[in-house]
Design a protein around this motif. Structure first.
Motif, PDB file in Angstrom:
ATOM      1  N   GLU A   1     -15.416   1.336 -16.435  1.00  0.00           N
ATOM      2  CA  GLU A   1     -14.498   0.570 -15.590  1.00  0.00           C
ATOM      3  C   GLU A   1     -13.662   1.491 -14.692  1.00  0.00           C
ATOM      4  OE1 GLU A   1     -13.005  -2.020 -13.581  1.00  0.00           O
ATOM      5  OE2 GLU A   1     -13.952  -2.971 -15.324  1.00  0.00           O
ATOM      6  N   ILE A   2     -13.642   1.221 -13.413  1.00  0.00           N
ATOM      7  CA  ILE A   2     -12.775   1.975 -12.497  1.00  0.00           C
ATOM      8  C   ILE A   2     -11.957   1.028 -11.616  1.00  0.00           C
ATOM      9  CG2 ILE A   2     -14.236   4.028 -12.415  1.00  0.00           C
ATOM     10  CD1 ILE A   2     -15.262   3.057  -9.696  1.00  0.00           C
TER      11      ILE A   2
ATOM     12  N   VAL B   1     -10.350   8.563 -10.034  1.00  0.00           N
ATOM     13  CA  VAL B   1     -10.794   9.666 -10.894  1.00  0.00           C
ATOM     14  C   VAL B   1     -10.200   9.509 -12.292  1.00  0.00           C
ATOM     15  CG1 VAL B   1     -10.805  12.169 -11.203  1.00  0.00           C
ATOM     16  CG2 VAL B   1     -10.961  11.206  -8.912  1.00  0.00           C
ATOM     17  N   GLN B   2      -8.922   9.224 -12.321  1.00  0.00           N
ATOM     18  CA  GLN B   2      -8.210   9.062 -13.574  1.00  0.00           C
ATOM     19  C   GLN B   2      -8.831   7.951 -14.414  1.00  0.00           C
ATOM     20  OE1 GLN B   2      -3.762   9.963 -13.185  1.00  0.00           O
ATOM     21  NE2 GLN B   2      -3.812   7.787 -13.599  1.00  0.00           N
ATOM     22  N   ARG B   3      -9.040   6.796 -13.787  1.00  0.00           N
ATOM     23  CA  ARG B   3      -9.590   5.659 -14.526  1.00  0.00           C
ATOM     24  C   ARG B   3     -11.011   5.933 -15.003  1.00  0.00           C
ATOM     25  NH1 ARG B   3      -6.774   2.463 -10.321  1.00  0.00           N
ATOM     26  NH2 ARG B   3      -8.707   2.412  -9.118  1.00  0.00           N
ATOM     27  N   ARG B   4     -11.820   6.554 -14.151  1.00  0.00           N
ATOM     28  CA  ARG B   4     -13.200   6.840 -14.537  1.00  0.00           C
ATOM     29  C   ARG B   4     -13.245   7.777 -15.743  1.00  0.00           C
ATOM     30  NH1 ARG B   4     -17.686   6.328 -11.406  1.00  0.00           N
ATOM     31  NH2 ARG B   4     -16.415   6.301  -9.505  1.00  0.00           N
ATOM     32  N   ASP B   5     -12.404   8.809 -15.708  1.00  0.00           N
ATOM     33  CA  ASP B   5     -12.380   9.785 -16.797  1.00  0.00           C
ATOM     34  C   ASP B   5     -11.976   9.121 -18.115  1.00  0.00           C
ATOM     35  OD1 ASP B   5     -12.553  12.174 -18.123  1.00  0.00           O
ATOM     36  OD2 ASP B   5     -10.714  13.034 -17.299  1.00  0.00           O
ATOM     37  N   PHE B   6     -10.902   8.324 -18.073  1.00  0.00           N
ATOM     38  CA  PHE B   6     -10.416   7.681 -19.298  1.00  0.00           C
ATOM     39  C   PHE B   6     -11.371   6.589 -19.775  1.00  0.00           C
ATOM     40  CE2 PHE B   6      -6.645   9.989 -18.384  1.00  0.00           C
ATOM     41  CZ  PHE B   6      -5.884   9.998 -19.534  1.00  0.00           C
ATOM     42  N   ALA B   7     -11.945   5.832 -18.830  1.00  0.00           N
ATOM     43  CA  ALA B   7     -12.862   4.758 -19.217  1.00  0.00           C
ATOM     44  C   ALA B   7     -14.122   5.309 -19.868  1.00  0.00           C
ATOM     45  CB  ALA B   7     -13.229   3.918 -17.995  1.00  0.00           C
TER      46      ALA B   7
END
Length: 548
Positions: free
Chosen positions: A355-356, A507-513
C-alpha cells in the motif's frame, strides 16, 4: 456475593488500569517531554526502560509480600506510592528526576499489581471467577490501546499549559480513590501458613531478572555489544542459584520466595509457557503498529489512538463472549482466541501489503476488530485456567511469577520484533527509494532542473533515506536530508524541496508497507504455538470445577 465485593473489584481494576495505562501513555508524549525539559533521546528511553525494569524485577517479591502482610494492605501501599511517584513525575524539572520518579513508579507498581490477580482469585468463589477474570481481560485489552489515545488527547489539549505533565497528573484522582476505597470494599487475605520474607531469595531473583531484562531493553539501541550477551548468559546460573536456594530454604524449614510446588502443577507450568508466548506478542504488536501508523503514514498520536479504538471495543466484546463460553468449553476458548488473532493479523497483512495510497482508519477497522476480539477472549480466560489449581496460600507467589514472566516476555518480544521490523525497514529502504526515483526525476525535469544537477539530487535523495532507515534516533533528521539541494540556485533549491516533499511520503509508505507483513509473521508463529500449548492447560476453568 455481596454488592460490596463487586465494588471492590471495580476499585482494584481501576488501579490496575491506571498502572497498565502508564506503560504506553508516555510514548506518545516523547517529543513534548524532550522539548520541555531538554531531554536527549537516550534519557527518554531510560524514562521508559527504568519503569519496565523496576516493574519486572519487583513483582515476584511484591506478590510474596501480599501473602505475608496481607494482599489488601500491600495493594493500598502500592497504589499510594504509585500515586506519589506520579506526582513526582509530573513535577520533574529535568530528565534525571523524571527517570528516578519513573523507577519509583515501577517499584510501586510491582507491589500493587500482583495483588490484583491474587485478590480476584481468593475473594470470589470458583463459579464467579469467569466473570471476574473476564472483567480483568476487558480492562487489560482496553488499557493497551487507550494509552496512545488518552496521551494524545491530553498532550494536544495542553490543559492549563501543563502539556505532557497531565499524563501523570490524571493518576492522582484515580490513585486517591483506590487508596481510600480499598480498605472499605476489598476483603483482606493472606497466607494461612506462617510465612517470612526470603531476603536472600529476593536478591537472587531480582539479580537474575535484571541480568536478563536490562540487556534485552538496552541491547538494540547499543548495537548488541558483548556485555549484553554476557549479562543474559549470566542470568541462567543466577536463576539456577535462586532455585537451589529455594530448595535449601524449604528443606531447612524456612519459607521460600517462590513455592516450587507450583511448578509440579501441570496447569501452572503449561500456563507459564503460554503466558511467555502470549505476552511476547502483545507489547511488540502495539509498538510496531504505533510506529507503522505514526512514522509510516504520519498519523498524529490522536489519530493513531482513534484508529486503535475499534480494537479496544472489540476486545471488550471478546471478553464478554469468553465469560459465557469459558464455563462451557474451558481451554478451547483460548484456542478460539488464538484463531481470531491469527485471522486478524493475516487480514491486516493483506490490507497493508504494497500500500502506498491513503491507508484510512476505516480500512484498518475490520482486521483490528477481528484481532481485538480474539485478544479479549484470550486475556479473559487465560489467568483463570492457569490459577484454577493454585491454593490460596500460594496465590501471591503464583501471580508474582506470572506477572514477571509477562513483563520479561514483553521486553523480549519488543526487542525481537523491533529488531525484525527495523531490520526490514533498513533492508527495503533501497527498493522503496528506487521505486520513487522515476517520479522524482519527472518532477525535477518538469521544473527545468538540468540533468547533471538532477543526478546529484537523486544520489543525495538515496543517501538521505538510507540514513533515515538506519537511524538509531528516529527523532533526528540526518544531515544528508538537509543537503539535497546543495550547489543549486535559490529558485532551484525551492523546486527540489517541493519535489522531495511530494515524493517523500510515497517512499516512506512503501518502505513501511513492505516491512510490516514480514514482521507480523512472528506474531502468527507465536499465536500458533500458543494454540498448541493450550492443549496442556486444564480442560476446565475454576467455574466448571466449582460447579461439579
Amino acid at each position: 456475593m455481596r454488592g460490596r465485593d463487586w465494588l471492590g473489584l471495580v476499585v482494584i481494576l481501576l488501579a490496575a488500569f491506571m498502572e497498565l495505562l502508564d506503560v504506553s501513555v508516555v510514548s506518545v508524549a516523547i517529543p513534548a517531554i524532550q522539548k520541555d525539559i531538554d531531554a536527549t533521546y537516550s534519557q527518554i528511553q531510560w524514562a521508559l526502560a527504568g519503569y519496565q525494569l523496576a516493574f519486572a524485577a519487583g513483582m515476584i517479591t511484591g506478590g510474596r509480600l501480599g501473602d505475608i502482610f496481607g494482599r489488601r494492605r500491600m495493594f493500598v501501599i502500592g497504589v499510594t506510592c504509585f500515586t506519589l511517584a506520579s506526582l513526582l513525575c509530573s513535577l520533574a524539572p529535568n530528565p534525571e528526576i523524571l527517570i528516578a520518579a519513573r523507577v519509583l513508579q515501577g517499584l510501586a507498581a510491582s507491589v500493587m499489581f500482583p495483588q490484583v490477580l491474587s485478590i480476584m482469585h481468593v475473594s470470589f468463589p470458583p463459579e464467579k471467577r469467569a466473570a471476574v477474570f473476564g472483567a480483568f481481560g476487558a480492562m487489560a485489552g482496553l488499557s493497551g490501546v487507550a494509552g496512545p489515545l488518552i496521551g494524545g488527547l491530553l498532550v494536544d489539549a495542553d490543559v492549563f499549559g501543563w502539556g505532557w505533565r497531565t499524563i501523570f497528573l490524571i493518576n492522582l484522582p484515580v490513585g486517591l480513590i483506590a487508596a481510600l476505597a480499598a480498605p472499605a470494599l476489598v476483603p483482606e487475605s493472606r497466607s494461612s501458613e506462617r510465612v517470612r520474607l526470603d531476603l536472600i531469595g529476593v536478591l537472587l531473583v531480582t539479580a537474575s531478572v535484571l541480568l536478563l531484562v536490562f540487556p534485552v531493553i538496552q541491547g538494540g539501541d547499543s548495537g548488541w555489544p558483548a556485555w549484553t550477551w554476557i549479562s543474559m548468559a549470566a542470568s541462567v546460573p543466577m536463576l539456577a542459584a535462586f532455585v537451589a536456594w529455594q530448595r535449601a530454604r524449604k528443606r531447612g524449614g524456612g519459607t521460600p520466595l517462590i513455592e516450587l510446588r507450583l511448578f509440579r502443577q501441570r496447569a501452572f507450568s503449561a500456563g507459564l509457557v503460554v503466558t511467555l508466548l502470549f505476552w511476547t506478542c502483545i507489547a511488540s504488536t502495539f509498538l510496531v503498529l504505533t510506529i507503522f501508523l505514526q512514522a509510516g503514514w504520519n498519523f498524529t498520536p490522536l489519530r493513531a489512538g482513534f484508529t486503535f479504538l475499534p480494537f479496544a471495543v472489540a476486545s471488550l466484546f471478546g471478553s464478554g463472549a469468553a465469560v459465557r463460553l469459558a464455563p462451557r468449553i474451558g481451554r478451547a476458548v483460548v484456542q478460539i482466541g488464538c484463531l481470531f488473532c491469527v485471522g486478524g493479523i493475516c487480514w491486516l497483512m493483506a490490507t497493508v501489503s504494497g500500500e502506498i495510497g491513503d491507508l484510512t482508519t476505516w480500512r484498518l477497522l475490520p482486521p483490528f476488530v477481528v484481532f481485538g476480539f480474539g485478544l479479549g477472549i484470550l486475556i479473559a480466560t487465560l489467568n483463570d485456567l492457569i490459577l484454577a489449581g493454585v491454593h490460596n496460600d500460594d496465590t501471591g507467589s503464583a501471580t508474582g511469577v506470572l506477572n514477571t514472566a509477562g513483563q520479561v516476555a514483553g521486553a523480549i518480544g519488543v526487542a525481537v520484533v523491533g529488531a525484525i521490523f527495523f531490520g526490514q525497514i533498513s533492508d527495503r529502504a533501497e527498493d522503496a527509494t528506487t521505486a520513487a526515483v522515476p517520479a522524482l526525476r519527472n518532477e525535477l525535469r518538469a521544473a527545468g532542473i538540468a540533468e547533471p544537477a538532477l543526478d546529484g539530487v537523486v544520489t543525495r535523495f538515496r543517501v538521505c533515506f538510507d540514513e533515515i532507515a538506519h537511524a538509531k534516533d528516529p527523532t533526528q533528521t540526518p544531515g544528508s536530508c538537509h543537503r539535497m539541494a546543495d550547489g543549486l540556485a535559490p529558485q532551484d533549491m525551492r523546486v527540489v524541496q517541493e519535489a522531495v516533499g511530494k515524493i517523500k511520503p510515497e517512499v516512506q509508505r512503501r518502505d513501511f508497507a513492505n516491512s510490516l507483513p514480514p514482521t507480523l509473521i512472528f506474531q502468527i508463529v507465536v499465536f500458533s504455538c500458543t494454540f498448541i500449548m493450550a492443549f496442556f492447560l486444564p480442560r476446565k476453568t475454576s467455574g466448571e470445577k466449582g460447579g461439579h
